[in-house]
Write a protein that holds these residues in place. Structure first.
Motif, PDB file in Angstrom:
ATOM      1  N   VAL A  51     -25.925 -22.793  31.189  1.00 30.48           N
ATOM      2  CA  VAL A  51     -26.229 -22.906  32.614  1.00 30.48           C
ATOM      3  C   VAL A  51     -24.947 -23.387  33.285  1.00 30.48           C
ATOM      4  O   VAL A  51     -24.530 -24.524  33.065  1.00 30.48           O
ATOM      5  CB  VAL A  51     -27.393 -23.884  32.883  1.00 30.48           C
ATOM      6  CG1 VAL A  51     -27.624 -24.037  34.372  1.00 30.48           C
ATOM      7  CG2 VAL A  51     -28.657 -23.425  32.176  1.00 30.48           C
ATOM      8  N   ASN A  52     -24.309 -22.489  34.013  1.00 31.32           N
ATOM      9  CA  ASN A  52     -23.005 -22.788  34.620  1.00 31.32           C
ATOM     10  C   ASN A  52     -22.046 -23.380  33.590  1.00 31.32           C
ATOM     11  O   ASN A  52     -21.334 -24.340  33.854  1.00 31.32           O
ATOM     12  CB  ASN A  52     -23.153 -23.716  35.821  1.00 31.32           C
ATOM     13  CG  ASN A  52     -23.901 -23.067  36.951  1.00 31.32           C
ATOM     14  OD1 ASN A  52     -23.788 -21.867  37.173  1.00 31.32           O
ATOM     15  ND2 ASN A  52     -24.679 -23.859  37.668  1.00 31.32           N
ATOM     16  N   GLY A  53     -22.075 -22.821  32.386  1.00 31.67           N
ATOM     17  CA  GLY A  53     -21.166 -23.248  31.328  1.00 31.67           C
ATOM     18  C   GLY A  53     -21.650 -24.398  30.474  1.00 31.67           C
ATOM     19  O   GLY A  53     -21.023 -24.722  29.461  1.00 31.67           O
ATOM     20  N   GLU A  54     -22.753 -25.034  30.831  1.00 33.67           N
ATOM     21  CA  GLU A  54     -23.301 -26.160  30.069  1.00 33.67           C
ATOM     22  C   GLU A  54     -24.338 -25.653  29.065  1.00 33.67           C
ATOM     23  O   GLU A  54     -25.240 -24.897  29.432  1.00 33.67           O
ATOM     24  CB  GLU A  54     -23.950 -27.188  30.995  1.00 33.67           C
ATOM     25  CG  GLU A  54     -22.990 -27.861  31.933  1.00 33.67           C
ATOM     26  CD  GLU A  54     -21.958 -28.724  31.217  1.00 33.67           C
ATOM     27  OE1 GLU A  54     -22.294 -29.383  30.213  1.00 33.67           O
ATOM     28  OE2 GLU A  54     -20.803 -28.726  31.673  1.00 33.67           O
ATOM     29  N   ILE A  55     -24.229 -26.084  27.825  1.00 39.68           N
ATOM     30  CA  ILE A  55     -25.163 -25.664  26.784  1.00 39.68           C
ATOM     31  C   ILE A  55     -26.518 -26.322  26.993  1.00 39.68           C
ATOM     32  O   ILE A  55     -26.608 -27.535  27.177  1.00 39.68           O
ATOM     33  CB  ILE A  55     -24.617 -26.025  25.385  1.00 39.68           C
ATOM     34  CG1 ILE A  55     -23.332 -25.236  25.111  1.00 39.68           C
ATOM     35  CG2 ILE A  55     -25.664 -25.764  24.306  1.00 39.68           C
ATOM     36  CD1 ILE A  55     -22.607 -25.657  23.850  1.00 39.68           C
ATOM     37  N   VAL A  56     -27.567 -25.498  26.949  1.00 41.13           N
ATOM     38  CA  VAL A  56     -28.941 -25.969  27.072  1.00 41.13           C
ATOM     39  C   VAL A  56     -29.709 -25.389  25.890  1.00 41.13           C
ATOM     40  O   VAL A  56     -29.646 -24.184  25.636  1.00 41.13           O
ATOM     41  CB  VAL A  56     -29.579 -25.507  28.402  1.00 41.13           C
ATOM     42  CG1 VAL A  56     -31.029 -25.944  28.485  1.00 41.13           C
ATOM     43  CG2 VAL A  56     -28.790 -26.032  29.579  1.00 41.13           C
ATOM     44  N   THR A  57     -30.431 -26.241  25.161  1.00 37.34           N
ATOM     45  CA  THR A  57     -31.183 -25.793  23.988  1.00 37.34           C
ATOM     46  C   THR A  57     -32.663 -26.137  24.143  1.00 37.34           C
ATOM     47  O   THR A  57     -33.053 -26.847  25.058  1.00 37.34           O
ATOM     48  CB  THR A  57     -30.662 -26.457  22.700  1.00 37.34           C
ATOM     49  OG1 THR A  57     -30.845 -27.871  22.814  1.00 37.34           O
ATOM     50  CG2 THR A  57     -29.187 -26.145  22.461  1.00 37.34           C
ATOM     51  N   GLY A  58     -33.443 -25.647  23.200  1.00 36.93           N
ATOM     52  CA  GLY A  58     -34.866 -25.963  23.147  1.00 36.93           C
ATOM     53  C   GLY A  58     -35.388 -25.652  21.764  1.00 36.93           C
ATOM     54  O   GLY A  58     -34.808 -24.835  21.046  1.00 36.93           O
ATOM     55  N   GLU A  59     -36.465 -26.289  21.399  1.00 34.07           N
ATOM     56  CA  GLU A  59     -37.077 -26.027  20.093  1.00 34.07           C
ATOM     57  C   GLU A  59     -37.682 -24.624  20.042  1.00 34.07           C
ATOM     58  O   GLU A  59     -37.738 -24.007  18.993  1.00 34.07           O
ATOM     59  CB  GLU A  59     -38.154 -27.072  19.785  1.00 34.07           C
ATOM     60  CG  GLU A  59     -37.618 -28.457  19.516  1.00 34.07           C
ATOM     61  CD  GLU A  59     -36.794 -28.522  18.248  1.00 34.07           C
ATOM     62  OE1 GLU A  59     -37.194 -27.920  17.227  1.00 34.07           O
ATOM     63  OE2 GLU A  59     -35.731 -29.161  18.285  1.00 34.07           O
TER      64      GLU A  59
END
Length: 86
Positions: A51-59
């Motif tokens: 998201v705008n270069g920021e890593i976002v994760t989820g299970e």
């Protein structure tokens, strides 16, 4: 400027594909599908996006979508706060 959410094509499982399609339907979000985002270690472990270069994760896909939406809101708040200072 709309937030940019990027997905690695190698991690487009059915649940992540649904998230991508849902976000593509949102005119307030720009979505990009890339051959490789260069985060192979993360990609191999869990669903993720940038998201705008920021890593976002989820299970899972559902948690990933929640975390993407949360990150978009947090980034927007930071921009709003910065603009308030000007």
């Amino acid at each position: 400027m709309n937030p940019m959410v990027e997905f690695c094509i190698n991690r487009l499982t059915p649940d992540v594909e649904e998230i991508k399609e849902e976000l593509e339907a949102d005119p307030e979000v720009d979505v990009l599908e890339t051959a490789c985002l260069g985060n192979c270690e993360i990609c191999a472990q869990s669903p993720y996006a940038l998201v705008n270069g920021e890593i976002v994760t989820g299970e899972d896909g559902e948690e990933l979508l929640q975390n993407i939406r949360r990150e978009i809101k947090e980034q927007q708040k930071k921009w709003d706060d910065l603009l308030d200072l000007l």
